[in-house]
Write a protein that holds these residues in place. Structure first.
Motif, PDB file in Angstrom:
ATOM      1  N   ASN A 110       0.803  -1.220   0.000  1.00  0.00           N
ATOM      2  CA  ASN A 110       0.000   0.000   0.000  1.00  0.00           C
ATOM      3  C   ASN A 110       0.838   1.273   0.000  1.00  0.00           C
ATOM      4  O   ASN A 110       0.409   2.306   0.502  1.00  0.00           O
ATOM      5  N   THR A 111       2.041   1.199  -0.517  1.00  0.00           N
ATOM      6  CA  THR A 111       2.831   2.406  -0.760  1.00  0.00           C
ATOM      7  C   THR A 111       3.158   2.445  -2.248  1.00  0.00           C
ATOM      8  O   THR A 111       2.976   1.461  -2.971  1.00  0.00           O
ATOM      9  N   MET A 112       3.669   3.567  -2.699  1.00  0.00           N
ATOM     10  CA  MET A 112       4.035   3.699  -4.105  1.00  0.00           C
ATOM     11  C   MET A 112       5.212   2.809  -4.491  1.00  0.00           C
ATOM     12  O   MET A 112       5.433   2.548  -5.651  1.00  0.00           O
ATOM     13  N   PHE A 113       5.959   2.342  -3.497  1.00  0.00           N
ATOM     14  CA  PHE A 113       7.102   1.481  -3.778  1.00  0.00           C
ATOM     15  C   PHE A 113       6.706   0.021  -3.987  1.00  0.00           C
ATOM     16  O   PHE A 113       7.504  -0.778  -4.454  1.00  0.00           O
ATOM     17  N   GLN A 114       5.477  -0.345  -3.639  1.00  0.00           N
ATOM     18  CA  GLN A 114       5.049  -1.737  -3.675  1.00  0.00           C
ATOM     19  C   GLN A 114       5.286  -2.379  -5.037  1.00  0.00           C
ATOM     20  O   GLN A 114       5.867  -3.469  -5.126  1.00  0.00           O
ATOM     21  N   GLN A 115       4.845  -1.770  -6.103  1.00  0.00           N
ATOM     22  CA  GLN A 115       4.961  -2.389  -7.430  1.00  0.00           C
ATOM     23  C   GLN A 115       6.417  -2.547  -7.852  1.00  0.00           C
ATOM     24  O   GLN A 115       6.773  -3.523  -8.499  1.00  0.00           O
ATOM     25  N   TYR A 116       7.282  -1.606  -7.456  1.00  0.00           N
ATOM     26  CA  TYR A 116       8.698  -1.710  -7.804  1.00  0.00           C
ATOM     27  C   TYR A 116       9.345  -2.909  -7.112  1.00  0.00           C
ATOM     28  O   TYR A 116      10.208  -3.571  -7.680  1.00  0.00           O
ATOM     29  N   VAL A 117       8.912  -3.211  -5.894  1.00  0.00           N
ATOM     30  CA  VAL A 117       9.428  -4.373  -5.164  1.00  0.00           C
ATOM     31  C   VAL A 117       8.870  -5.652  -5.790  1.00  0.00           C
ATOM     32  O   VAL A 117       9.604  -6.616  -6.019  1.00  0.00           O
ATOM     33  N   ILE A 118       7.580  -5.653  -6.097  1.00  0.00           N
ATOM     34  CA  ILE A 118       6.956  -6.826  -6.732  1.00  0.00           C
ATOM     35  C   ILE A 118       7.638  -7.129  -8.065  1.00  0.00           C
ATOM     36  O   ILE A 118       7.927  -8.289  -8.377  1.00  0.00           O
ATOM     37  N   ASP A 119       7.912  -6.093  -8.852  1.00  0.00           N
ATOM     38  CA  ASP A 119       8.560  -6.266 -10.163  1.00  0.00           C
ATOM     39  C   ASP A 119      10.056  -6.520 -10.051  1.00  0.00           C
ATOM     40  O   ASP A 119      10.744  -6.655 -11.052  1.00  0.00           O
ATOM     41  N   LYS A 120      10.559  -6.543  -8.818  1.00  0.00           N
ATOM     42  CA  LYS A 120      11.984  -6.770  -8.533  1.00  0.00           C
ATOM     43  C   LYS A 120      12.906  -5.718  -9.149  1.00  0.00           C
ATOM     44  O   LYS A 120      14.053  -5.976  -9.465  1.00  0.00           O
ATOM     45  N   ARG A 121      12.374  -4.504  -9.315  1.00  0.00           N
ATOM     46  CA  ARG A 121      13.221  -3.395  -9.767  1.00  0.00           C
ATOM     47  C   ARG A 121      14.051  -2.851  -8.622  1.00  0.00           C
ATOM     48  O   ARG A 121      15.073  -2.208  -8.824  1.00  0.00           O
ATOM     49  N   VAL A 122      13.580  -3.088  -7.411  1.00  0.00           N
ATOM     50  CA  VAL A 122      14.271  -2.607  -6.211  1.00  0.00           C
ATOM     51  C   VAL A 122      13.879  -3.522  -5.055  1.00  0.00           C
ATOM     52  O   VAL A 122      12.810  -4.131  -5.077  1.00  0.00           O
ATOM     53  N   THR A 123      14.764  -3.638  -4.082  1.00  0.00           N
ATOM     54  CA  THR A 123      14.425  -4.399  -2.880  1.00  0.00           C
ATOM     55  C   THR A 123      14.193  -3.424  -1.727  1.00  0.00           C
ATOM     56  O   THR A 123      14.619  -2.267  -1.791  1.00  0.00           O
ATOM     57  N   ILE A 124      13.555  -3.918  -0.698  1.00  0.00           N
ATOM     58  CA  ILE A 124      13.373  -3.077   0.487  1.00  0.00           C
ATOM     59  C   ILE A 124      14.737  -2.700   1.053  1.00  0.00           C
ATOM     60  O   ILE A 124      14.951  -1.584   1.510  1.00  0.00           O
ATOM     61  N   GLU A 125      15.686  -3.637   0.989  1.00  0.00           N
ATOM     62  CA  GLU A 125      17.030  -3.343   1.493  1.00  0.00           C
ATOM     63  C   GLU A 125      17.696  -2.219   0.683  1.00  0.00           C
ATOM     64  O   GLU A 125      18.382  -1.369   1.249  1.00  0.00           O
ATOM     65  N   ASP A 126      17.490  -2.196  -0.641  1.00  0.00           N
ATOM     66  CA  ASP A 126      18.003  -1.084  -1.460  1.00  0.00           C
ATOM     67  C   ASP A 126      17.455   0.240  -0.950  1.00  0.00           C
ATOM     68  O   ASP A 126      18.179   1.228  -0.834  1.00  0.00           O
ATOM     69  N   LEU A 127      16.160   0.261  -0.668  1.00  0.00           N
ATOM     70  CA  LEU A 127      15.512   1.487  -0.201  1.00  0.00           C
ATOM     71  C   LEU A 127      16.059   1.895   1.161  1.00  0.00           C
ATOM     72  O   LEU A 127      16.373   3.054   1.392  1.00  0.00           O
ATOM     73  N   ARG A 128      16.176   0.933   2.067  1.00  0.00           N
ATOM     74  CA  ARG A 128      16.695   1.234   3.411  1.00  0.00           C
ATOM     75  C   ARG A 128      18.121   1.764   3.350  1.00  0.00           C
ATOM     76  O   ARG A 128      18.492   2.669   4.087  1.00  0.00           O
ATOM     77  N   LYS A 129      18.931   1.175   2.499  1.00  0.00           N
ATOM     78  CA  LYS A 129      20.349   1.518   2.429  1.00  0.00           C
ATOM     79  C   LYS A 129      20.590   2.879   1.767  1.00  0.00           C
ATOM     80  O   LYS A 129      21.519   3.590   2.128  1.00  0.00           O
ATOM     81  N   ASN A 130      19.751   3.246   0.821  1.00  0.00           N
ATOM     82  CA  ASN A 130      20.039   4.418  -0.009  1.00  0.00           C
ATOM     83  C   ASN A 130      19.217   5.657   0.286  1.00  0.00           C
ATOM     84  O   ASN A 130      19.469   6.707  -0.300  1.00  0.00           O
ATOM     85  N   ILE A 131      18.219   5.556   1.158  1.00  0.00           N
ATOM     86  CA  ILE A 131      17.376   6.724   1.430  1.00  0.00           C
ATOM     87  C   ILE A 131      17.504   7.115   2.899  1.00  0.00           C
ATOM     88  O   ILE A 131      17.329   6.295   3.788  1.00  0.00           O
ATOM     89  N   SER A 132      17.809   8.380   3.144  1.00  0.00           N
ATOM     90  CA  SER A 132      17.765   8.955   4.491  1.00  0.00           C
ATOM     91  C   SER A 132      16.539   9.851   4.552  1.00  0.00           C
ATOM     92  O   SER A 132      16.344  10.695   3.683  1.00  0.00           O
ATOM     93  N   TRP A 133      15.702   9.654   5.563  1.00  0.00           N
ATOM     94  CA  TRP A 133      14.467  10.410   5.703  1.00  0.00           C
ATOM     95  C   TRP A 133      14.552  11.351   6.893  1.00  0.00           C
ATOM     96  O   TRP A 133      15.031  10.966   7.953  1.00  0.00           O
TER      97      TRP A 133
END
Length: 135
Positions: A108-131
């Motif tokens: 239910n986030t905008m990142f969901q489809q990118y993870v499903i399509d394997k364009r990015v992993t949750i770990e990629d997001l955690r490692k590369n984004i500072s919020w």
């Protein structure tokens, strides 16, 4: 270093602070002619020009409520250019996306489809984004 900020007053001010603090500029006015600083309004195309992106550079998103265009840009910046993303915002939709990534569930986030399509992993997001958030 690149900077994307909203076109409204709080976007202009926060963009100016980042520009002055991290980009070593003395001029507080954000120039539309500067290829490293771009304004974004939600009803327009996202103003990213990938040919201007340097591999591994830091990219700031300031006062931008995450939307499909921003999400797509973040994924491309991480996967194609190994960029580090600094996301500074106060919109609840962005806070929700951050919490979901931290918890490892992007359903239910905008990142969901990118993870499903394997364009990015949750770990990629955690490692590369500072919020960073403020109200």
């Amino acid at each position: 270093m690149k900077l994307f900020h909203h076109t409204d007053n709080d976007g202009l001010m926060s963009g100016s602070i980042i520009y002055n603090t991290f980009m070593n500029k003395e001029d507080w006015s954000l120039s539309l002619r500067n290829k490293d600083v771009k304004m974004y309004n939600y009803n327009e195309n996202f103003p990213i020009k990938y040919s201007d992106i340097n591999y591994g550079e830091t990219v700031f998103f300031v006062d931008l409520c995450i939307d499909d265009n921003i999400c797509e840009a973040i994924i491309n910046l991480i996967k194609l250019y190994n960029c580090k993303i600094v996301y500074i915002d106060h919109h609840l939709k962005s806070v929700h996306a951050c919490d979901c990534i931290r918890n490892g569930d992007v359903t239910n986030t905008m990142f969901q489809q990118y993870v499903i399509d394997k364009r990015v992993t949750i770990e990629d997001l955690r490692k590369n984004i500072s919020w960073f958030f403020s109200i």
